[in-house]
Write a protein that holds these residues in place. Structure first.
Motif, PDB file in Angstrom:
ATOM      1  N   LYS A 148      17.332  -4.620   8.236  1.00 53.45           N
ATOM      2  CA  LYS A 148      16.192  -5.695   8.010  1.00 53.45           C
ATOM      3  C   LYS A 148      16.410  -6.984   9.074  1.00 53.45           C
ATOM      4  O   LYS A 148      15.591  -7.615   9.552  1.00 53.45           O
ATOM      5  CB  LYS A 148      16.289  -6.643   6.538  1.00 53.45           C
ATOM      6  CG  LYS A 148      15.753  -5.564   5.708  1.00 53.45           C
ATOM      7  CD  LYS A 148      15.763  -6.003   4.267  1.00 53.45           C
ATOM      8  CE  LYS A 148      15.246  -5.051   3.277  1.00 53.45           C
ATOM      9  NZ  LYS A 148      15.379  -5.531   1.884  1.00 53.45           N
ATOM     10  N   THR A 207      18.336 -13.694   6.004  1.00 56.83           N
ATOM     11  CA  THR A 207      17.259 -13.380   5.086  1.00 56.83           C
ATOM     12  C   THR A 207      17.542 -14.470   4.090  1.00 56.83           C
ATOM     13  O   THR A 207      18.483 -14.725   3.559  1.00 56.83           O
ATOM     14  CB  THR A 207      17.579 -11.709   4.143  1.00 56.83           C
ATOM     15  OG1 THR A 207      17.140 -10.826   5.214  1.00 56.83           O
ATOM     16  CG2 THR A 207      16.391 -11.797   3.209  1.00 56.83           C
ATOM     17  N   ASP A 224       7.114 -10.911   6.963  1.00 62.25           N
ATOM     18  CA  ASP A 224       7.212 -10.262   5.426  1.00 62.25           C
ATOM     19  C   ASP A 224       7.784  -8.977   5.759  1.00 62.25           C
ATOM     20  O   ASP A 224       8.411  -8.412   6.864  1.00 62.25           O
ATOM     21  CB  ASP A 224       5.829 -10.134   5.060  1.00 62.25           C
ATOM     22  CG  ASP A 224       4.720  -9.583   6.022  1.00 62.25           C
ATOM     23  OD1 ASP A 224       5.038  -8.505   6.673  1.00 62.25           O
ATOM     24  OD2 ASP A 224       3.444  -9.667   5.864  1.00 62.25           O
ATOM     25  N   SER A 225       7.788  -8.108   4.618  1.00 64.87           N
ATOM     26  CA  SER A 225       8.212  -6.963   4.621  1.00 64.87           C
ATOM     27  C   SER A 225       7.713  -5.988   5.360  1.00 64.87           C
ATOM     28  O   SER A 225       8.375  -4.815   5.865  1.00 64.87           O
ATOM     29  CB  SER A 225       8.186  -6.120   3.263  1.00 64.87           C
ATOM     30  OG  SER A 225       6.878  -6.064   2.767  1.00 64.87           O
ATOM     31  N   THR A 226       6.663  -5.945   6.013  1.00 65.80           N
ATOM     32  CA  THR A 226       6.024  -5.149   7.219  1.00 65.80           C
ATOM     33  C   THR A 226       6.524  -5.369   8.659  1.00 65.80           C
ATOM     34  O   THR A 226       6.302  -4.691   9.444  1.00 65.80           O
ATOM     35  CB  THR A 226       4.493  -5.191   7.192  1.00 65.80           C
ATOM     36  OG1 THR A 226       4.298  -6.539   7.638  1.00 65.80           O
ATOM     37  CG2 THR A 226       3.867  -5.127   5.728  1.00 65.80           C
ATOM     38  N   TYR A 227       7.026  -6.408   8.867  1.00 65.40           N
ATOM     39  CA  TYR A 227       7.550  -6.843  10.061  1.00 65.40           C
ATOM     40  C   TYR A 227       6.453  -6.778  11.112  1.00 65.40           C
ATOM     41  O   TYR A 227       6.704  -6.441  12.372  1.00 65.40           O
ATOM     42  CB  TYR A 227       8.725  -6.238  10.736  1.00 65.40           C
ATOM     43  CG  TYR A 227       9.653  -6.332   9.765  1.00 65.40           C
ATOM     44  CD1 TYR A 227      10.879  -7.136  10.171  1.00 65.40           C
ATOM     45  CD2 TYR A 227      10.277  -5.403   8.764  1.00 65.40           C
ATOM     46  CE1 TYR A 227      11.974  -7.537   9.290  1.00 65.40           C
ATOM     47  CE2 TYR A 227      11.384  -5.550   7.986  1.00 65.40           C
ATOM     48  CZ  TYR A 227      12.248  -6.578   8.388  1.00 65.40           C
ATOM     49  OH  TYR A 227      13.348  -6.975   7.507  1.00 65.40           O
ATOM     50  N   GLY A 254      14.213 -13.652   0.439  1.00 69.00           N
ATOM     51  CA  GLY A 254      13.458 -12.504   0.521  1.00 69.00           C
ATOM     52  C   GLY A 254      12.905 -12.162   1.919  1.00 69.00           C
ATOM     53  O   GLY A 254      12.235 -11.539   2.020  1.00 69.00           O
TER      54      GLY A 254
END
Length: 280
Positions: A38, A67, A92-95, A70
């Motif tokens: 991440k 981070t 976000d989590s998708t980058y 989150g």
């Protein structure tokens, strides 16, 4: 292929339901590897976004990622004895770079950010001065500061400057105390493994699986740096799995599910021999 699938199915059942479950023992390594991933993803894409939008290139002192609540962030800081944050890119989590948020407001470090900056600075000075750290042609050393819970670490990975190549090994771990003093440094793999994937085929087919072995000094389990590297490159390599062989275990990483199964090597050899007998 069916025979291999059957063997893996039996081994996975042994790993999951066995009395001593090495797969469960390795889960903290998996979690650490995903934290590294991440951070590196934020650095990869954050660097592109920042350099496209920040004009005063001579003022850039460096960057790191972390981070927060989150949210993965890549921070750039200025040069000088009292650096300031000059850019923050949040993902976000998708980058997805199209939905990433860019903030070019100049500001002071938060306390948490200053800790990360400090251990990164100490790690960089150590790498430059200590002969433990090696560099190779067409590679560079990448620093990944990681503060999680009560632990403060800087991982050092070897990255390639060539296309179509994945590098494992020549990686290091530096640990720090609560006052950001360096307490230990060690080499994780004492060798470097370069695997070509660009355009490489086997019998006319794309290579679906690769692997490397660990010396006893590296340990029985796949490393967090191995997992980070696999997650960064698996979408480019199109590998389905990567296997790490050690003295006592077979570590099987699924590039499709980002999950790890660890199998005692003795169990693997035993089932493999029984399967050979059945085929005779």
């Amino acid at each position: 292929m069916k025979q291999i699938t059957f063997i893996l199915f039996i081994l996975i059942r042994l790993s999951v339901f066995g009395q001593d479950n090495p797969t469960a023992l390795a889960q903290p390594i998996v979690e650490e590897g995903k934290r590294l991933y991440k951070s590196e993803m934020a650095s990869w894409y954050g660097t592109d976004i920042f350099l496209e939008n920040y004009k005063d290139k001579a003022n850039i002192g460096g960057y790191f990622s972390n981070t927060e609540n989150g949210v993965a962030k890549c921070l750039f800081f200025s040069k000088g004895d009292q650096p300031k944050v000059i850019g923050t890119i949040s993902f976000d989590s998708t980058y997805n770079t199209k939905t990433a948020q860019l903030d070019l407001t100049e500001r002071d470090f938060t306390n948490a950010e200053r800790d990360i900056y400090t251990i990164r600075k100490v790690a960089l000075a150590t790498i430059i001065s200590d002969t433990l750290f090696k560099t190779y042609k067409n590679t560079r050393l990448n620093l990944i500061p990681l503060v999680y819970g009560n632990e403060k670490k800087v991982y050092v990975l070897t990255g390639t400057t060539e296309n179509g190549v994945v590098i494992f090994g020549n990686d290091y771990l530096l640990t720090f105390d609560n006052e950001n003093n360096l307490t230990s440094k060690k080499q994780l793999h004492k060798n470097i493994i370069s695997i070509n994937y660009g355009g490489r085929k086997e019998k006319g087919k794309e290579i679906e699986g690769t692997g490397h072995s660990h010396l006893p000094d590296t340990g029985d389990f796949i490393t967090a740096t191995d997992i980070c590297t696999l997650m960064l490159y698996e979408k480019f390599t199109k590998w389905k799995q990567h296997t790490v062989f050690s003295k006592n275990y077979l570590n099987i990483w699924s590039c499709l599910t980002d999950q790890l199964v660890v199998i005692p090597l003795g169990s693997f050899h035993k089932i493999d021999k029984n399967q050979e007998k059945r085929n005779k």
